[in-house]
Enzyme design. Structure first.
Site, PDB file in Angstrom:
ATOM      1  N   LYS A  33      38.362  39.189  39.114  1.00 35.00           N
ATOM      2  CA  LYS A  33      39.549  39.233  38.267  1.00 35.00           C
ATOM      3  C   LYS A  33      39.415  38.183  37.169  1.00 35.00           C
ATOM      4  O   LYS A  33      39.140  37.013  37.460  1.00 35.00           O
ATOM      5  CB  LYS A  33      40.817  38.960  39.078  1.00 35.00           C
ATOM      6  N   ASP A  61      43.360  40.944  34.072  1.00 37.20           N
ATOM      7  CA  ASP A  61      44.776  40.692  34.388  1.00 37.20           C
ATOM      8  C   ASP A  61      45.485  40.213  33.123  1.00 37.20           C
ATOM      9  O   ASP A  61      45.617  39.018  32.888  1.00 37.20           O
ATOM     10  CB  ASP A  61      44.832  39.630  35.497  1.00 37.20           C
ATOM     11  N   LYS A  63      48.666  41.602  32.058  1.00 36.32           N
ATOM     12  CA  LYS A  63      50.128  41.761  32.183  1.00 36.32           C
ATOM     13  C   LYS A  63      50.768  42.083  30.830  1.00 36.32           C
ATOM     14  O   LYS A  63      51.685  41.404  30.360  1.00 36.32           O
ATOM     15  CB  LYS A  63      50.750  40.502  32.782  1.00 36.32           C
ATOM     16  N   ASP A  66      55.071  45.306  25.655  1.00 35.57           N
ATOM     17  CA  ASP A  66      55.429  45.388  24.233  1.00 35.57           C
ATOM     18  C   ASP A  66      56.016  46.768  23.996  1.00 35.57           C
ATOM     19  O   ASP A  66      56.221  47.529  24.948  1.00 35.57           O
ATOM     20  CB  ASP A  66      54.177  45.152  23.355  1.00 35.57           C
ATOM     21  N   THR A 116      56.156  36.862  41.022  1.00 29.48           N
ATOM     22  CA  THR A 116      56.591  36.195  42.256  1.00 29.48           C
ATOM     23  C   THR A 116      57.077  34.772  41.983  1.00 29.48           C
ATOM     24  O   THR A 116      57.679  34.153  42.856  1.00 29.48           O
ATOM     25  CB  THR A 116      55.456  36.160  43.298  1.00 29.48           C
ATOM     26  N   ARG A 209      41.517  30.196  44.574  1.00 26.37           N
ATOM     27  CA  ARG A 209      41.122  28.825  44.932  1.00 26.37           C
ATOM     28  C   ARG A 209      40.421  28.658  46.270  1.00 26.37           C
ATOM     29  O   ARG A 209      39.461  27.876  46.338  1.00 26.37           O
ATOM     30  CB  ARG A 209      42.350  27.903  44.831  1.00 26.37           C
TER      31      ARG A 209
HETATM   32  O1  C5P Z   1      44.011  30.683  43.709  1.00 23.48           O
HETATM   33  P1  C5P Z   1      44.835  31.803  44.241  1.00 23.48           P
HETATM   34  O2  C5P Z   1      44.218  32.563  45.391  1.00 23.48           O
HETATM   35  O3  C5P Z   1      46.273  31.408  44.511  1.00 23.48           O
HETATM   36  O4  C5P Z   1      44.835  32.808  42.998  1.00 23.48           O
HETATM   37  C1  C5P Z   1      45.467  34.009  43.002  1.00 23.48           C
HETATM   38  C2  C5P Z   1      45.279  34.695  41.686  1.00 23.48           C
HETATM   39  O5  C5P Z   1      46.238  35.742  41.608  1.00 23.48           O
HETATM   40  C3  C5P Z   1      45.524  33.821  40.464  1.00 23.48           C
HETATM   41  O6  C5P Z   1      44.704  34.326  39.403  1.00 23.48           O
HETATM   42  C4  C5P Z   1      46.987  34.038  40.151  1.00 23.48           C
HETATM   43  O7  C5P Z   1      47.285  33.869  38.800  1.00 23.48           O
HETATM   44  C5  C5P Z   1      47.144  35.497  40.553  1.00 23.48           C
HETATM   45  N1  C5P Z   1      48.488  35.905  40.914  1.00 23.48           N
HETATM   46  C6  C5P Z   1      49.207  35.341  41.939  1.00 23.48           C
HETATM   47  N2  C5P Z   1      50.432  35.774  42.263  1.00 23.48           N
HETATM   48  C7  C5P Z   1      50.968  36.763  41.596  1.00 23.48           C
HETATM   49  C8  C5P Z   1      50.273  37.374  40.547  1.00 23.48           C
HETATM   50  C9  C5P Z   1      49.025  36.913  40.244  1.00 23.48           C
HETATM   51  O8  C5P Z   1      48.727  34.437  42.593  1.00 23.48           O
HETATM   52  N3  C5P Z   1      52.167  37.204  41.935  1.00 23.48           N
END
Ligand code: C5P
Length: 231
Positions: A33, A61, A63, A66, A116, A209
């Site tokens: 992603k 990603d 999002k 418009d 979220t 992460r």
């Molecule tokens: O590092 P982590 O596992 O928390 O990353 C999750 C990824 O998913 C990040 O790129 C974050 O921006 C994305 N994301 C999220 N929650 C959402 C939508 C997208 O954590 N509701």
């Protein structure tokens, strides 16, 4: 090719760091992603290189939101990059326009329901309709499917409810907010394990992460994959 149910979020600042990370992950990961944070750091070039040179699948990603004509034009442009998934906001006019723009490609349009990070007070501040956030999420998911979305981005807590919608038959559910058993939560509050997310109906899980911050990212990715049930 490794199990493409795992999508690794390349939340690093630029394409060079993204390529270094992808090299460390090697064959352990086949789906990446790329988000807005990397747009000015060569994100699209990275997407193309991972696809063309390394045979990886790509989820962009963005999002998008418009007026329909602008969304359609943006998606038509992005469709030339041979991407696999693209996110737009789940408003029906946006989803319909995105599908028009993606018409001559295999790119799947995934809809975001309600971020979220937003709670009821945030929705009130934006003058958005009364009701429990989770109910609004389910309603927006149904509307997005009706408008032609190929799938939905959902928190693992909502995956089962969305999977149960009649409109969700044959559609994709992709869940971020996934943490391997025992991993640090970071700023994610409503999380599930990889196994739980898939059991609740997720087709793909997005993990960032816990993999890219690990001392051995490939080992961390393989540990996540080991938690997934057999297909
Ligand atoms: O590092 P982590 O596992 O928390 O990353 C999750 C990824 O998913 C990040 O790129 C974050 O921006 C994305 N994301 C999220 N929650 C959402 C939508 C997208 O954590 N509701």
């Amino acid at each position: 090719m490794s199990d493409d149910r795992l999508i690794v979020a390349l939340d690093v600042p630029n394409a060079i760091a993204g390529l270094e990370l992808a090299a460390k992950l090697g064959d352990a990961v086949s789906f990446y992603k790329i988000g807005l944070g990397m747009l000015t750091g060569g994100g699209l070039a990275l997407a193309q290189e991972l696809k063309d040179e390394h045979g990886k699948r790509i989820f962009l990603d963005m999002k998008l939101f418009d007026i329909g004509a602008t969304v359609e034009a943006a998606v038509r442009g992005l469709a030339q990059f041979d991407l696999d998934f693209l996110t737009v906001h789940g408003d029906p006019h946006v989803v319909r326009a995105a599908q028009e723009g993606a018409a001559n490609s295999d790119m799947k349009i995934l809809a975001v329901t309600i971020l979220t990070s937003l709670d009821r007070a945030d929705l009130d501040a934006s003058l958005l309709k009364a009701g429990e956030v989770q109910n609004l999420v389910i309603e927006r998911a149904a509307r997005a499917f009706e408008a032609g979305a190929d799938g939905i981005i959902a928190s693992p807590q909502e995956a089962a409810l969305i999977r149960a919608l009649p409109e969700a038959t044959g559609k994709l559910i992709v869940t971020p907010g996934v943490r391997p058993a025992g991993a640090a939560l970071g700023d994610q509050k409503r999380v599930a394990t990889p196994a739980q997310a898939v059991a609740d109906g997720a087709d793909h899980i997005v993990v960032g992460r816990p993999i890219w911050q690990a001392s051995d990212p490939a080992k961390a990715a393989r540990a996540v994959l080991a938690e997934l049930p057999e297909r």
